[in-house]
Design a protein around this motif. Sequence first.
Motif, PDB file in Angstrom:
ATOM      1  N   LEU A  40       0.688  -1.229   0.058  1.00  0.00           N
ATOM      2  CA  LEU A  40      -0.085  -0.042   0.001  1.00  0.00           C
ATOM      3  C   LEU A  40       0.949   1.033  -0.116  1.00  0.00           C
ATOM      4  CD1 LEU A  40      -2.748  -1.109   2.719  1.00  0.00           C
ATOM      5  CD2 LEU A  40      -2.637  -1.277   0.162  1.00  0.00           C
ATOM      6  N   VAL A  41       0.617   1.969  -0.972  1.00  0.00           N
ATOM      7  CA  VAL A  41       1.433   3.435  -1.146  1.00  0.00           C
ATOM      8  C   VAL A  41       0.674   4.566  -1.205  1.00  0.00           C
ATOM      9  CG1 VAL A  41       3.189   4.539  -2.847  1.00  0.00           C
ATOM     10  CG2 VAL A  41       3.087   1.930  -2.547  1.00  0.00           C
ATOM     11  N   ALA A  42       1.397   5.433  -0.340  1.00  0.00           N
ATOM     12  CA  ALA A  42       0.726   6.859  -0.551  1.00  0.00           C
ATOM     13  C   ALA A  42       1.501   7.694  -1.329  1.00  0.00           C
ATOM     14  CB  ALA A  42       0.217   7.355   0.946  1.00  0.00           C
ATOM     15  N   ALA A  43       1.350   8.329  -2.235  1.00  0.00           N
ATOM     16  CA  ALA A  43       2.103   9.230  -3.259  1.00  0.00           C
ATOM     17  C   ALA A  43       1.412  10.482  -3.450  1.00  0.00           C
ATOM     18  CB  ALA A  43       2.193   8.503  -4.522  1.00  0.00           C
ATOM     19  N   ILE A  44       1.954  11.565  -2.771  1.00  0.00           N
ATOM     20  CA  ILE A  44       1.414  12.766  -3.095  1.00  0.00           C
ATOM     21  C   ILE A  44       2.249  13.829  -3.881  1.00  0.00           C
ATOM     22  CG2 ILE A  44       0.658  15.001  -1.676  1.00  0.00           C
ATOM     23  CD1 ILE A  44      -0.804  12.434  -1.027  1.00  0.00           C
ATOM     24  N   ASP A  45       2.087  14.469  -5.024  1.00  0.00           N
ATOM     25  CA  ASP A  45       2.625  15.295  -5.798  1.00  0.00           C
ATOM     26  C   ASP A  45       3.048  16.422  -5.007  1.00  0.00           C
ATOM     27  OD1 ASP A  45       2.687  17.601  -7.775  1.00  0.00           O
ATOM     28  OD2 ASP A  45       2.771  15.886  -9.040  1.00  0.00           O
ATOM     29  N   PRO A  46       4.522  16.900  -5.101  1.00  0.00           N
ATOM     30  CA  PRO A  46       5.139  17.877  -4.537  1.00  0.00           C
ATOM     31  C   PRO A  46       4.146  19.236  -4.467  1.00  0.00           C
ATOM     32  CG  PRO A  46       6.567  17.119  -5.685  1.00  0.00           C
ATOM     33  CD  PRO A  46       5.363  16.174  -6.193  1.00  0.00           C
ATOM     34  N   GLY A  47       3.376  19.443  -5.717  1.00  0.00           N
ATOM     35  CA  GLY A  47       2.429  20.508  -6.389  1.00  0.00           C
ATOM     36  C   GLY A  47       1.374  20.560  -5.336  1.00  0.00           C
TER      37      GLY A  47
END
Length: 98
Positions: A40-47
């Motif tokens: 399970l991966v949480a990936a938030i764009d830096p913008g």
Amino acid sequence: MDPSRDPRRVGARPPLPEDLDEALRRTFDAAGPESQRLELVAAIDPGVPVLMRGDTARLRQARTNFRSNAVKFTADGQVVGAGELGPGDEERSPSGSR
């Protein structure tokens, strides 16, 4: 105005700020034993702004439903919860988000 969004209605909660990254991590950390076969991966764009504003109970329910359905319908591999800006969101987001 949509009556379901009227903050004066009974049980309505005012929009509160919530850390998107932390919220996604809490949602994935709460996954049950059926998720053990998955990454399970949480990936938030830096913008993406650090804080989001909204009805935290409804947002939590939406994230929980996403996670549950993703785990249920994914045989193996990974489930990614991603936060990114959509078309036109750049104009509405504060500068210096992350």
